[in-house]
Design a protein around this motif. Structure first.
Motif, PDB file in Angstrom:
ATOM      1  N   LYS A  97       0.947  -1.176   0.174  1.00 30.70           N
ATOM      2  CA  LYS A  97       0.035   0.006   0.045  1.00 30.70           C
ATOM      3  C   LYS A  97       0.773   1.388  -0.080  1.00 30.70           C
ATOM      4  O   LYS A  97       2.052   1.538   0.203  1.00 30.70           O
ATOM      5  CB  LYS A  97      -0.830  -0.114   1.355  1.00 30.70           C
ATOM      6  N   ASP A 151       1.601   3.771   2.107  1.00 28.14           N
ATOM      7  CA  ASP A 151       2.295   4.182   3.224  1.00 28.14           C
ATOM      8  C   ASP A 151       3.424   3.385   3.115  1.00 28.14           C
ATOM      9  O   ASP A 151       4.379   4.238   3.536  1.00 28.14           O
ATOM     10  CB  ASP A 151       1.361   3.740   4.552  1.00 28.14           C
ATOM     11  N   LYS A 171       5.624   4.642  -0.142  1.00 32.55           N
ATOM     12  CA  LYS A 171       6.089   6.036   0.231  1.00 32.55           C
ATOM     13  C   LYS A 171       7.317   6.001   1.228  1.00 32.55           C
ATOM     14  O   LYS A 171       8.388   7.045   0.960  1.00 32.55           O
ATOM     15  CB  LYS A 171       5.067   6.939   1.041  1.00 32.55           C
ATOM     16  N   GLU A 173     -12.003   7.457   3.203  1.00 36.74           N
ATOM     17  CA  GLU A 173     -10.441   7.902   3.902  1.00 36.74           C
ATOM     18  C   GLU A 173      -9.647   6.505   3.201  1.00 36.74           C
ATOM     19  O   GLU A 173      -8.662   6.738   2.657  1.00 36.74           O
ATOM     20  CB  GLU A 173     -10.633   7.681   5.588  1.00 36.74           C
ATOM     21  N   LEU A 174     -10.520   5.361   3.286  1.00 38.56           N
ATOM     22  CA  LEU A 174      -9.725   4.158   2.705  1.00 38.56           C
ATOM     23  C   LEU A 174      -9.435   4.281   0.937  1.00 38.56           C
ATOM     24  O   LEU A 174      -8.368   4.150   0.734  1.00 38.56           O
ATOM     25  CB  LEU A 174     -10.645   3.072   2.661  1.00 38.56           C
ATOM     26  N   GLU A 176      -9.359   7.321  -0.364  1.00 38.32           N
ATOM     27  CA  GLU A 176      -8.245   8.498  -0.560  1.00 38.32           C
ATOM     28  C   GLU A 176      -6.865   7.922  -0.031  1.00 38.32           C
ATOM     29  O   GLU A 176      -5.781   8.104  -0.993  1.00 38.32           O
ATOM     30  CB  GLU A 176      -8.513   9.424   0.544  1.00 38.32           C
ATOM     31  N   THR A 177      -6.859   7.237   0.788  1.00 39.79           N
ATOM     32  CA  THR A 177      -5.443   6.622   0.941  1.00 39.79           C
ATOM     33  C   THR A 177      -4.998   5.631   0.043  1.00 39.79           C
ATOM     34  O   THR A 177      -3.742   5.821  -0.173  1.00 39.79           O
ATOM     35  CB  THR A 177      -5.599   5.686   2.574  1.00 39.79           C
ATOM     36  N   MET A 178      -5.678   4.652  -0.533  1.00 40.13           N
ATOM     37  CA  MET A 178      -5.121   3.875  -1.537  1.00 40.13           C
ATOM     38  C   MET A 178      -4.752   4.626  -2.889  1.00 40.13           C
ATOM     39  O   MET A 178      -3.996   3.974  -3.696  1.00 40.13           O
ATOM     40  CB  MET A 178      -6.207   2.584  -1.939  1.00 40.13           C
ATOM     41  N   SER A 220      -3.408   7.733  -2.762  1.00 41.86           N
ATOM     42  CA  SER A 220      -2.468   8.872  -2.408  1.00 41.86           C
ATOM     43  C   SER A 220      -1.083   8.833  -2.872  1.00 41.86           C
ATOM     44  O   SER A 220      -0.281   9.795  -2.846  1.00 41.86           O
ATOM     45  CB  SER A 220      -2.412   8.819  -0.860  1.00 41.86           C
ATOM     46  N   GLY A 227      -5.350   2.459   9.382  1.00 50.43           N
ATOM     47  CA  GLY A 227      -5.738   2.626   7.985  1.00 50.43           C
ATOM     48  C   GLY A 227      -4.821   2.998   7.115  1.00 50.43           C
ATOM     49  O   GLY A 227      -4.737   2.847   5.854  1.00 50.43           O
ATOM     50  N   GLU A 228      -3.329   2.674   7.737  1.00 50.57           N
ATOM     51  CA  GLU A 228      -1.979   2.770   6.879  1.00 50.57           C
ATOM     52  C   GLU A 228      -1.463   1.449   7.381  1.00 50.57           C
ATOM     53  O   GLU A 228      -0.354   1.714   8.074  1.00 50.57           O
ATOM     54  CB  GLU A 228      -1.196   3.992   6.931  1.00 50.57           C
TER      55      GLU A 228
END
Ligand code: DAT
Ligand code: MG
Length: 139
Positions: A10, A12, A15, A61-62, A64-66, A68, A111-112
């Motif tokens: 993922k 996080d 990055k 949020e999920l 958005e996170t995926m 990002s 979430g991350e």
């Protein structure tokens, strides 16, 4: 029985440049990475992929996170690969994840949590088909 499962490293984790470290845990657990591609998930792809969670409060949020940052989509192969990878990943919430699991080692929060893995062999087939053509999986 040799089977395949679907994995995502993922945003996080990508990055923080952790793809190689996570792949090492996967391979040390006896799973083979038989297909792998780095992509930037579109909002449509992420929404479809997590459709089952559409009614959950964290869905926005999920998605958005995926989307990002890039993700690495993978097909893993091995003995009981689906259940084995769920073990190697650890619990969804890293605070509850067992020692040595990917989420215990690397996840930031629920979430991350660094990786996705299919939760059934039927879902594994559907998820693999969402991202890979048969000829791109080399076992
Ligand atoms: P898993 O990824 O372990 O299969 P899941 O399918 O229940 O877990 O949830 C999918 C993802 O949704 C999870 O990896 C991170 C996010 N998520 C789950 N529960 C959450 C929560 N309470 N708050 C924020 N994000 C959550
Ligand atoms: Mg799940």
């Amino acid at each position: 029985m040799t089977e395949r499962t679907f994995s995502i490293i993922k945003p996080d984790a990508t990055k923080r440049n952790l793809t190689g470290k996570i792949n090492a845990v996967i391979e040390d657990a006896g799973l083979r990475i038989v297909a792998q591609r780095r992509i930037k998930m579109t909002e449509a792809q992420a929404k479809k992929f997590y459709e089952v969670h559409a009614e959950r409060p964290f869905y926005g949020e999920l998605v958005e996170t995926m989307t990002s940052a890039p993700v690495v989509v993978q097909v893993l192969e091995g003995d009981n690969a689906m259940a084995r990878y769920r073990e190697v990943m650890g619990a969804t919430n890293p605070e509850q994840a067992a020692e040595g699991t990917i989420r215990k080692l690397f996840a930031l929060n629920v979430g991350e949590n660094s990786v996705h893995g299919s939760d059934s062999t039927d879902n594994a087939k559907l998820e693999i088909a969402q991202f890979f053509k048969d000829e791109d999986i080399v076992g």
